[in-house]
Design a protein around this motif. Structure first.
Motif, mmCIF file in Angstrom:
data_model
loop_
_atom_site.group_PDB
_atom_site.id
_atom_site.type_symbol
_atom_site.label_atom_id
_atom_site.label_comp_id
_atom_site.label_asym_id
_atom_site.label_seq_id
_atom_site.Cartn_x
_atom_site.Cartn_y
_atom_site.Cartn_z
ATOM 1 N N TYR A 147 -21.881 -7.642 14.895
ATOM 2 C CA TYR A 147 -22.205 -6.264 14.533
ATOM 3 C C TYR A 147 -21.456 -5.229 15.362
ATOM 4 O O TYR A 147 -21.312 -4.082 14.937
ATOM 5 C CB TYR A 147 -23.719 -6.039 14.652
ATOM 6 C CG TYR A 147 -24.464 -6.448 13.406
ATOM 7 C CD1 TYR A 147 -24.884 -5.496 12.491
ATOM 8 C CD2 TYR A 147 -24.743 -7.782 13.138
ATOM 9 C CE1 TYR A 147 -25.573 -5.855 11.345
ATOM 10 C CE2 TYR A 147 -25.433 -8.159 11.999
ATOM 11 C CZ TYR A 147 -25.838 -7.190 11.105
ATOM 12 O OH TYR A 147 -26.516 -7.554 9.964
ATOM 13 N N GLY B 127 -22.413 2.280 5.669
ATOM 14 C CA GLY B 127 -22.787 1.231 6.608
ATOM 15 C C GLY B 127 -24.258 1.278 6.879
ATOM 16 O O GLY B 127 -24.913 2.280 6.679
ATOM 17 N N LEU C 200 -18.465 -4.649 13.369
ATOM 18 C CA LEU C 200 -18.886 -3.899 12.181
ATOM 19 C C LEU C 200 -19.071 -2.419 12.524
ATOM 20 O O LEU C 200 -18.658 -1.531 11.769
ATOM 21 C CB LEU C 200 -20.194 -4.484 11.650
ATOM 22 C CG LEU C 200 -20.689 -3.947 10.311
ATOM 23 C CD1 LEU C 200 -19.940 -4.611 9.164
ATOM 24 C CD2 LEU C 200 -22.182 -4.193 10.157
ATOM 25 N N ARG D 147 -17.033 0.724 10.857
ATOM 26 C CA ARG D 147 -17.709 1.740 10.044
ATOM 27 C C ARG D 147 -17.593 3.129 10.663
ATOM 28 O O ARG D 147 -17.456 4.118 9.947
ATOM 29 C CB ARG D 147 -19.154 1.341 9.772
ATOM 30 C CG ARG D 147 -20.142 1.409 10.925
ATOM 31 C CD ARG D 147 -20.922 2.712 10.931
ATOM 32 N NE ARG D 147 -21.913 2.744 12.006
ATOM 33 C CZ ARG D 147 -22.523 3.854 12.392
ATOM 34 N NH1 ARG D 147 -22.255 5.007 11.827
ATOM 35 N NH2 ARG D 147 -23.401 3.815 13.377
ATOM 36 N N ASN E 171 -21.018 -11.511 4.940
ATOM 37 C CA ASN E 171 -20.040 -10.463 4.675
ATOM 38 C C ASN E 171 -18.663 -11.028 4.979
ATOM 39 O O ASN E 171 -18.337 -11.326 6.131
ATOM 40 C CB ASN E 171 -20.342 -9.256 5.565
ATOM 41 C CG ASN E 171 -19.588 -8.016 5.141
ATOM 42 O OD1 ASN E 171 -18.712 -8.062 4.292
ATOM 43 N ND2 ASN E 171 -19.946 -6.887 5.740
ATOM 44 N N THR F 42 -18.248 -4.183 1.469
ATOM 45 C CA THR F 42 -18.402 -4.802 2.796
ATOM 46 C C THR F 42 -19.177 -3.938 3.785
ATOM 47 O O THR F 42 -19.370 -4.342 4.923
ATOM 48 C CB THR F 42 -17.018 -5.093 3.420
ATOM 49 O OG1 THR F 42 -16.341 -3.845 3.607
ATOM 50 C CG2 THR F 42 -16.193 -6.013 2.545
ATOM 51 N N CYS G 129 -10.566 -8.819 11.137
ATOM 52 C CA CYS G 129 -11.080 -8.167 9.923
ATOM 53 C C CYS G 129 -9.985 -7.360 9.233
ATOM 54 O O CYS G 129 -9.961 -7.248 8.005
ATOM 55 C CB CYS G 129 -12.243 -7.232 10.273
ATOM 56 S SG CYS G 129 -13.773 -8.061 10.734
ATOM 57 N N THR H 2 -18.106 -1.511 5.304
ATOM 58 C CA THR H 2 -17.196 -1.060 6.368
ATOM 59 C C THR H 2 -16.007 -0.275 5.833
ATOM 60 O O THR H 2 -15.331 0.402 6.600
ATOM 61 C CB THR H 2 -16.624 -2.266 7.147
ATOM 62 O OG1 THR H 2 -15.818 -3.055 6.261
ATOM 63 C CG2 THR H 2 -17.737 -3.106 7.742
#
Length: 878
Positions: A706, A877, A709, A713, A624, A669, A516, A671
């Protein structure tokens, strides 16, 4: 006592059964109950004369509401309350449950003095045994949380256990937790005492009166239909226990209350030759799946077996709960465990094996609150075998909710609106409670997932992602990927890995986070709640401006991060809203906000045929695209420039992606990383995903979940509704002033509270903590709920945490309070107060130093707040 109770309990017809029961309980003959007509109207009608119904009646009357009628279909306290084991335990995993139990303990302790009715309250204390180190860690985490809210508890050795309870075999124990102020009590007598006090305060109580259904008009409670006639009312409270589910469905407008009963067993013995002392501690041996308490000089012992027996799936078949059939074969594993723990029991005569139903919910938490579909319809039920412990506190919170519009604590984790109709299938409930009942004593390590009732709601991409190694978690019935297991990983070992320490998925999530940051990842986020609000004129804008704190009168195509606040300025919802056209808005909210958010919007939206609210969650698959190469992937697929000059931050535009038209592309996003959200009509989902993965290969694309994610975040200091934010959290307390426009030219809900808070200052502040002296490989991890200490003084708890792979440290978020050392009262929290403190995070009794930050940092060595950090902190988030 029972002579007096007969005078306050109105029986619409002569009831010899009640007289016989009362006489037997009081040891004398009772006067004949005369027939009394039901009142024609009342402010509140409560269904259920157990500990929940009487507690609600008691607290409502204490708060000044007098026009209350309590109806019981059988006799008071003759349901689950009558068969309750009578153990009051404050040791709970959730803070709100600890507070409810603590309040119940204090209430029951003084109830006898208040009412003159003997309740059998004895402060015995509880001892929670640990046969394994993991169990002891779990107890240490609970112990830390109990201590900071003022409940005495301590971790003790097996030797100390033997001193406190000499009959116990302690050879296999590694430790225990002692909670000295826990108690035992007669639950039926507590209910009768609560009923007595409520009656003295004006509550009318009628037994042997069955509610057939609740009358509803235009979405509002108007009354109840009983077998003795109608009562008009403004509020109805469903405290019907195991029958709450059916009563909810019997309404003119059904109310979904997801719970199901299971058989619950415990045995009673004759007294010991030298009877046990009345203050002998209660024992909870969760590893052995049993509990043990003193009972009239002998013992009462039951447990939560691995193979529970659901009951009444087809519906109710008895007014009062009679003792069900004994089943010694079923109870045998628990009996064996009991004999191992107390070998001398073999010499004791067993009187009987009690079998009674207990109700359980899909997530092991009780149900309270107002129905999302019927105004004035409140529920308090589904206690998961903790009704006595929660009864006082739960009744108080629900009464506050009804009287003031909100309870004094955040109860979202218990709110009825956390469920949807999808959790009310009888088959689902039957299967889920068979898992829930054993889980009450199972060791619950962080990030565990339910195994039953799965694959209920899935994205169109589920099979594709599953084939690529997705491991799944469930939120509001929706399957969401946690992470993706590479082909070379041992899948079985990974699934069985459960720990409070560094998890086996650490390196997997690390590689997803790295992708990412450096390339591009795709995360299926279809579970997010999605609403469209449209109108023929300006109605949509006007109502949204009133309901949300930020200014939504923005140019078409712009996205606004905002909050839906209550009168106190607290978050009812945290969301993003895109203006699709002059009269159309697209709203994105957390997954578990689907029912709550809909109910809140409908509550305030006028009945206007020109104003339309539509739930479009199921219409769109959400992908995403996160990472610096996301712009390259999307540019190639759309043949359109996607650079910030052409597609600025927080912008929304319908585009073609591959062959598919009408894709809503948003430059955010959730994040703080660069990228885009794609909202794809479901019929195009598979095509768009395939195209994204195909084109993205040259840019190093991969799937992510997740867990990645969450790490991103938390590291960017993004608060999460339901964990970090709740109905008692305001934007000013979590650094979201930029999402509030106090001067947008019109009033909005919560504005007055925020103006006052802006003037007076905040009494808590969301803070980011970076652990300093914590060894990720060897030390216990922080997960959530860890106490925070400032200069050695407790100031709050963590609300969420994750390992920050960029910072190479654990990061926790949590609220810091400023408690006066002299009075304990809360004082204003300033940035200076935060920055001047020395902080520690308590993980299972061990404290770790931490640096406190009020803004995200890009590295441990860069503390200057840069312009892009400010912009990133305005994202959020879910």
């Amino acid at each position: 006592m029972f002579y007096w109770l007969l005078s306050v309990i109105r029986t619409p017809r002569s009831s010899r059964g009640w007289q016989k029961w009362s006489s037997a309980r009081s040891g004398a003959s009772a006067a004949k109950a005369h027939s009394v007509a039901l009142p024609a109207q009342a402010q509140v009608v409560i269904c259920g004369g157990g500990i929940m119904g009487t507690s609600v009646a008691y607290h409502l009357s204490k708060m000044g509401w007098k026009d209350i009628v309590l109806l019981e279909q059988g006799r008071l306290a003759a349901g689950s309350t009558r068969f309750c084991a009578g153990i009051l335990s404050t040791a709970r995993h959730l803070t709100i449950e600890q507070k409810m139990a603590d309040y119940s303990n204090k209430l029951y302790h003084q109830l006898e003095q208040e009412t003159g009715i003997h309740t059998g309250y004895i402060r015995t204390g509880s001892i929670f045994l640990a046969q394994t180190q993991d169990r002891l860690i779990s107890l240490k985490r609970i112990n830390s949380r109990l201590n900071v809210i003022g409940i005495p508890s301590e971790i003790i050795s097996p030797k100390k256990v033997a001193e406190l309870h000499p009959l116990l075999n302690v050879h296999d124990l590694v430790g225990a937790m002692h909670v000295p102020e826990d108690a035992v009590v007669s639950s039926a007598d507590v209910a009768l005492a609560l009923a007595s006090a409520a009656s003295q305060n004006g509550v009318q109580i009628y037994d042997r009166t069955t509610i057939l259904h609740v009358m509803v008009r235009k979405g509002q409670v108007t009354g109840v239909e009983t077998d003795k006639g109608q009562i008009q009312c403004h509020y109805f409270v469903n405290c019907a226990g195991q029958w709450a589910y059916e009563l909810g469905l019997s309404n003119e407008e059904p109310v979904s209350i997801p719970l199901h009963a299971c058989e619950h067993f415990y045995l009673l013995t004759r007294p010991w030759e030298t009877p046990l002392q009345s203050n002998t501690p209660t024992i909870v041996d969760a590893d052995g799946r049993i509990y043990i308490r003193n009972w009239q000089g002998g013992i009462l012992s039951g447990g939560f077996e691995k193979n529970p027996k659901p009951i009444f799936t087809e519906g109710k078949n008895q007014l009062e709960i009679q003792n069900l059939q004994e089943d010694w074969d079923h109870f045998e594993p628990l009996l064996s465990s009991l004999l191992r723990r107390m070998p001398e029991l073999e010499t004791l005569e067993i009187m009987k094996l009690v079998n009674c139903p207990e109700t359980f919910t899909p997530d092991m938490r009780c149900i309270m609150g107002e129905s999302p579909s019927v105004r004035g319809y409140f529920v308090l039920a589904g206690m998961n075998s903790a009704g006595l412990s929660f009864g006082g506190g739960a009744g108080r919170y629900l009464a506050e909710w009804m009287v003031h519009g909100y309870p004094s604590e955040s109860v979202w984790e218990l709110d009825l609106k956390r469920f949807g109709a999808l959790q009310s299938s009888r088959t689902f409930l039957r299967h889920r409670v068979m898992e829930v009942m054993p889980l009450l004593y199972d060791l619950k390590v962080p990030r565990w997932d339910f195994q039953t009732g799965r694959q209920l709601r899935t994205s169109p991409l589920y099979d594709r992602l599953d084939a690529q190694g997705a491991r799944w978690m469930e939120k509001h019935g929706f399957e969401r990927p946690k992470y993706f297991v590479p082909p070379d990983k041992d899948l079985l070992a990974l699934e069985q890995s459960k720990t409070f320490y560094k998890p086996d998925w650490f390196e997997i999530v690390e590689s997803e986070v790295k992708c990412c940051k450096e390339a591009v990842c795709v995360i299926d986020m279809s579970s997010f709640t999605k609403f469209e609000i449209t109108s023929t004129g300006d109605q949509a804008l006007e109502i949204l401006q009133y309901l949300f704190s930020n200014d939504l009168d923005v140019p078409v195509g712009h996205i606004v991060h905002t909050g839906m606040l209550n009168e106190g300025g607290g978050y009812e919802n945290d969301c993003s809203i895109a203006r699709l056209s002059k009269r159309s808005f697209f709203m994105i909210s957390p997954t578990d906000q689907q029912v709550h958010c809909w109910a809140w919007l409908k509550k305030y939206m006028p009945e206007d045929s020109n104003l339309i609210l539509e739930d479009v969650t199921w219409k769109y698959t959400a992908l995403n695209l996160i990472g610096p190469r996301a712009v390259d992937v999307l540019s190639e697929l759309s043949y359109a420039p996607m650079t910030p000059d052409h597609f600025p931050s927080l912008f929304c535009k319908e585009m073609s992606v591959g062959y598919a038209n009408g894709i809503r592309v948003m430059s955010m996003t959730h994040t703080g990383e660069p990228g885009f959200m794609l909202y794809i009509p479901i019929e195009y989902a598979l095509h768009v995903y395939n195209e994204v993965m195909s084109v993205g290969q040259k840019y190093g694309i991969r799937n992510a979940g997740y867990y990645a994610l969450r790490s991103l975040r938390v590291e960017k200091f993004f608060a999460f509704w339901g964990q970090d934010l709740n109905t008692l959290t305001t934007p000013l307390e979590c650094g979201r002033e930029s999402r509030v426009k106090l001067d947008k030219g019109m009033d909005f809900i919560g504005r007055d509270a925020l103006l006052q808070q802006k003037q007076n200052g905040v009494y808590k502040r969301l803070t980011m903590f970076i652990l300093d002296d914590h060894d990720t490989d060897l030390d216990l991890w922080p997960w959530w709920g860890e106490p925070i200490y400032r200069n050695g003084q407790y100031v709050g708890k963590t609300t969420s945490s994750a390992y920050g792979y960029t910072l190479e440290r654990h990061v926790c978020l949590g609220f810091v309070h400023n408690f006066s050392e002299d009075t304990g009262e809360e004082q204003v929290v300033t940035a200076d107060f935060i920055n001047r403190g020395e902080y520690e995070i308590d993980i299972a009794g061990q404290r770790f130093q931490a640096k406190a930050k009020l803004y995200p940092v890009t590295s441990l060595f860069t503390h200057k707040r840069r312009k892009d950090d400010v912009e990133l902190s305005d994202l959020h988030g879910k």
